[in-house]
Design a protein around this motif. Structure first.
Motif, short mmCIF file in Angstrom:
data_model
loop_
_atom_site.label_atom_id
_atom_site.label_comp_id
_atom_site.label_asym_id
_atom_site.label_seq_id
_atom_site.Cartn_x
_atom_site.Cartn_y
_atom_site.Cartn_z
N ASP A 234 0.74 -1.21 0.12
CA ASP A 234 0.16 0.09 0.00
C ASP A 234 0.87 1.36 -0.08
N VAL A 235 0.40 2.36 -0.77
CA VAL A 235 1.04 3.48 -0.60
C VAL A 235 0.33 4.52 0.30
N ILE A 236 1.50 4.81 1.38
CA ILE A 236 1.10 5.64 2.55
C ILE A 236 1.46 7.05 2.40
N THR A 237 0.76 8.04 2.44
CA THR A 237 1.05 9.49 2.62
C THR A 237 1.46 10.07 4.21
N VAL A 238 2.78 10.27 4.38
CA VAL A 238 3.42 10.74 5.57
C VAL A 238 2.84 12.02 5.92
N LEU A 239 2.07 12.18 6.97
CA LEU A 239 1.75 13.76 7.41
C LEU A 239 2.83 14.15 8.47
N SER A 240 3.04 13.53 9.20
CA SER A 240 4.20 13.66 10.34
C SER A 240 4.93 12.85 10.93
N LYS A 241 6.05 12.82 11.53
CA LYS A 241 6.78 11.78 12.20
C LYS A 241 7.66 12.28 13.35
N ASN A 242 8.01 11.10 14.27
CA ASN A 242 8.87 11.40 15.03
C ASN A 242 9.92 10.06 14.79
N GLU A 243 10.81 9.91 15.94
CA GLU A 243 11.92 8.87 15.86
C GLU A 243 11.05 7.51 15.93
N GLU A 244 9.92 7.10 16.33
CA GLU A 244 9.58 5.95 16.65
C GLU A 244 8.25 5.72 15.62
N TRP A 245 7.52 6.85 15.54
CA TRP A 245 6.27 6.66 14.94
C TRP A 245 5.82 7.65 13.93
N PHE A 246 5.33 7.16 12.86
CA PHE A 246 4.59 8.03 11.66
C PHE A 246 3.04 8.23 11.91
N GLU A 247 2.76 9.33 11.39
CA GLU A 247 1.31 9.67 11.20
C GLU A 247 1.13 9.57 9.58
N GLY A 248 -0.03 8.85 9.02
CA GLY A 248 -0.24 8.67 7.73
C GLY A 248 -1.58 8.51 7.30
N GLU A 249 -1.71 8.64 5.81
CA GLU A 249 -2.91 8.32 5.30
C GLU A 249 -2.92 7.49 4.27
N ASN B 85 -5.82 4.80 2.11
CA ASN B 85 -7.10 3.93 1.79
C ASN B 85 -8.18 5.00 2.31
N GLY B 86 -7.94 6.34 2.37
CA GLY B 86 -9.09 7.33 3.08
C GLY B 86 -8.92 7.41 4.47
N LYS B 87 -7.99 6.48 5.18
CA LYS B 87 -8.11 6.44 6.76
C LYS B 87 -6.85 7.17 7.18
N THR B 88 -6.69 7.95 8.24
CA THR B 88 -5.70 8.34 8.98
C THR B 88 -5.32 7.89 10.34
N GLY B 89 -3.98 7.55 10.54
CA GLY B 89 -3.55 7.23 11.89
C GLY B 89 -2.14 6.97 12.10
N ILE B 90 -1.82 6.34 13.26
CA ILE B 90 -0.24 6.11 13.40
C ILE B 90 0.24 4.63 13.28
N PHE B 91 1.36 4.76 12.79
CA PHE B 91 2.08 3.36 12.68
C PHE B 91 3.57 3.41 12.86
N PRO B 92 4.26 2.19 13.34
CA PRO B 92 5.81 2.31 13.77
C PRO B 92 6.47 2.55 12.51
N SER B 93 7.72 3.45 12.61
CA SER B 93 8.53 3.95 11.55
C SER B 93 9.33 2.84 11.09
N SER B 94 9.54 1.60 11.96
CA SER B 94 10.23 0.46 11.29
C SER B 94 9.42 -0.37 10.24
#
Length: 469
Positions: free
Chosen positions: A443-458, A460-469
């Motif tokens: 899947d293609v994820i659009t990264v909205l923001s990030k820190n060292e451990e977690w990304f916030e992305g979008e 399939n029409g949904k937005t949430g956080i996921f591990p950077s690894s």
């Protein structure tokens, strides 16, 4: 405590561990007031190294409390419980495998820990705990799964463990993290803690004073005898043209005109019939200046002695007469209208009256170095509210011109053209909380923001956080 102090103590504690001084490292870690998840993890590892299992358990509890998705903290707490309670240890290893979220490994090197947590080794420990509890079939099932997830040949101990279970129902060794492996602070942040001397130290290379080692703001100066009572006037070199003194400040409005200030000495090369003079200034700057802004100057090539004066030399004499009006062109019409534009700073342009809106906007855009589409102009007729300027309001704008001058206001809209970074998922991720973003491999994820451990992305029409690894 500031982040800088925390970073400095963190770095000192890691240095103690590298020297083998565990007690000093533990004392430094415990002195940190605001302990993040990584620091609590480090404290738990040091207590585990000292076989202080109760203190290690408490430290790992604090680490997990600050980051409930830190899989390696569950793994280390499982090792701690292995020394005391098998059932609690089994639960922690199972939670570790859950936090892997279907990945074969987690590489903690980007987070400062040089360790890779493999799913096959977590299952190896789960199989050992089932064997300890006498559940040999469960142990065999987990070891077979570990064998399927094995990615490298170095995990031969999984084969040996499975052989022990199948043939002799014997126990095998626990997989543990090597002592001394801790989370380290970001080396770029640590480098900024040291004070840097960007200018360096001054050094005397040559001096007329013997043994001059002074390196302050100015070198030592020898005493001079018979100082003259009056300064020597500078010599004026003979140049082409007739010398003139500038009486009034002149601000150029075209590329052909030359900016001059009162007191400048210019040399007139040619004087036109329209009262404009072609002059040279500082031996290299040439341009047009109104001749009535100048006054002929009688100077010689030889230097002249300046007569002593009791007046304050810092205060110039006032002008002897009022500044003349700007010369006009041959048909008697002024060369252009002066437009003052208030932005984050103020600029001035010169434009011929009656020009269209696009021409004026393009000149302002070039001056501000901003795209014309992002600019909006306003005018305030007769001290009323501001009126937005466009092509239909140009007649109102030109009617506000007084004494060949007009003032505008300008605003710029925010530039939203910056594209967001897109990433392709290497593994699938299942959401465990409402805040998580679930996606599948590829899947293609659009990264909205990030820190060292977690990304916030979008995705399939949904937005949430996921591990950077």
């Amino acid at each position: 405590m500031s982040f800088v102090n925390t970073l400095r103590q963190w770095d000192e504690a890691v240095a103690y561990v590298e020297k083998g001084d565990i007690s000093s490292a533990l004392r430094t870690f415990l002195a940190i007031e605001e302990k993040i998840s990584k620091i609590n993890y480090n404290i738990g590892c040091l207590h585990l190294h000292n076989d202080d299992f109760d203190a290690a358990e408490k430290a790992f509890d604090s680490s997990i409390g600050k980051d409930e998705h830190l899989a390696v903290a569950f793994f280390q707490r499982g090792i701690t419980f292995y020394k005391k309670e098998f059932e609690e240890s089994l639960l922690d290893f199972q939670q570790t495998f859950k936090e892997l979220r279907g990945n074969q490994l987690i590489d903690y090197k980007p987070l400062g820990l040089r360790y890779k947590l493999y799913a096959c080794e977590v299952l190896h420990n789960i199989g050992l705990l089932y064997a300890k509890l006498g559940k040999w079939e469960k142990a065999q099932e987990n070891l077979l799964t570990a064998l399927n997830l094995r990615t490298e040949a170095k995990f031969s101990h999984i084969d040996q463990a499975l052989e022990s279970i199948l043939q002799k129902q014997k126990l095998f060794s626990l997989v543990e993290i090597k002592p001394g492996l801790l989370f380290k602070p970001n080396k770029n942040y640590v480098a900024e803690l040291e004070k840097k001397d960007y200018l360096g130290k001054a050094k005397v290379l040559s001096s007329i004073v013997p043994a001059d080692n002074f390196s302050g703001f100015a070198p030592l100066q020898p005493q001079v005898e018979d100082v003259p009572s009056t300064p020597k006037a500078p010599e004026v070199l003979a140049l082409e043209g007739e010398p003139h003194t500038v009486l009034y400040e002149f601000i150029p409005e075209t590329k052909e005109e030359l900016a001059v200030l009162p007191g400048n000495i210019v040399f007139v090369l040619q004087r036109g019939t329209d009262n404009w003079a072609s002059v040279i200034f500082n031996e290299r700057q040439r341009g047009l200046v109104p001749y009535n802004f100048l006054e002929p100057l009688d100077i010689t090539v030889a230097s002249k002695v300046v007569a002593p004066s009791n007046r304050n030399e810092q205060i110039p004499d006032p002008p002897r007469r009022r500044a003349p009006s700007k010369p006009t062109t041959s048909n008697g019409v002024s060369s252009g209208c002066i437009v003052k534009v208030h932005f984050m700073f103020t600029i001035v342009i010169c434009i011929k009256p009656g020009q269209p809106y696009t021409a004026m906007l393009q000149m302002i855009s070039t001056k501000l170095k901003l795209p014309a589409s992002a600019l909006t102009l306003y005018v305030k007729p007769d001290s009323n509210e501001r009126v937005t300027v466009d092509e239909s309001e140009m007649q109102v704008l030109w009617s506000c011109v007084k004494n060949n001058r007009i003032t505008l206001w300008c605003s710029a809209s925010e530039d939203r053209s910056e594209t967001r970074k897109k990433m392709v998922a290497l593994y699938s991720y299942e959401a465990s909380t409402p805040e998580d973003l679930a996606f599948s491999k590829g899947d293609v994820i659009t990264v909205l923001s990030k820190n060292e451990e977690w990304f916030e992305g979008e995705c399939n029409g949904k937005t949430g956080i996921f591990p950077s690894s």
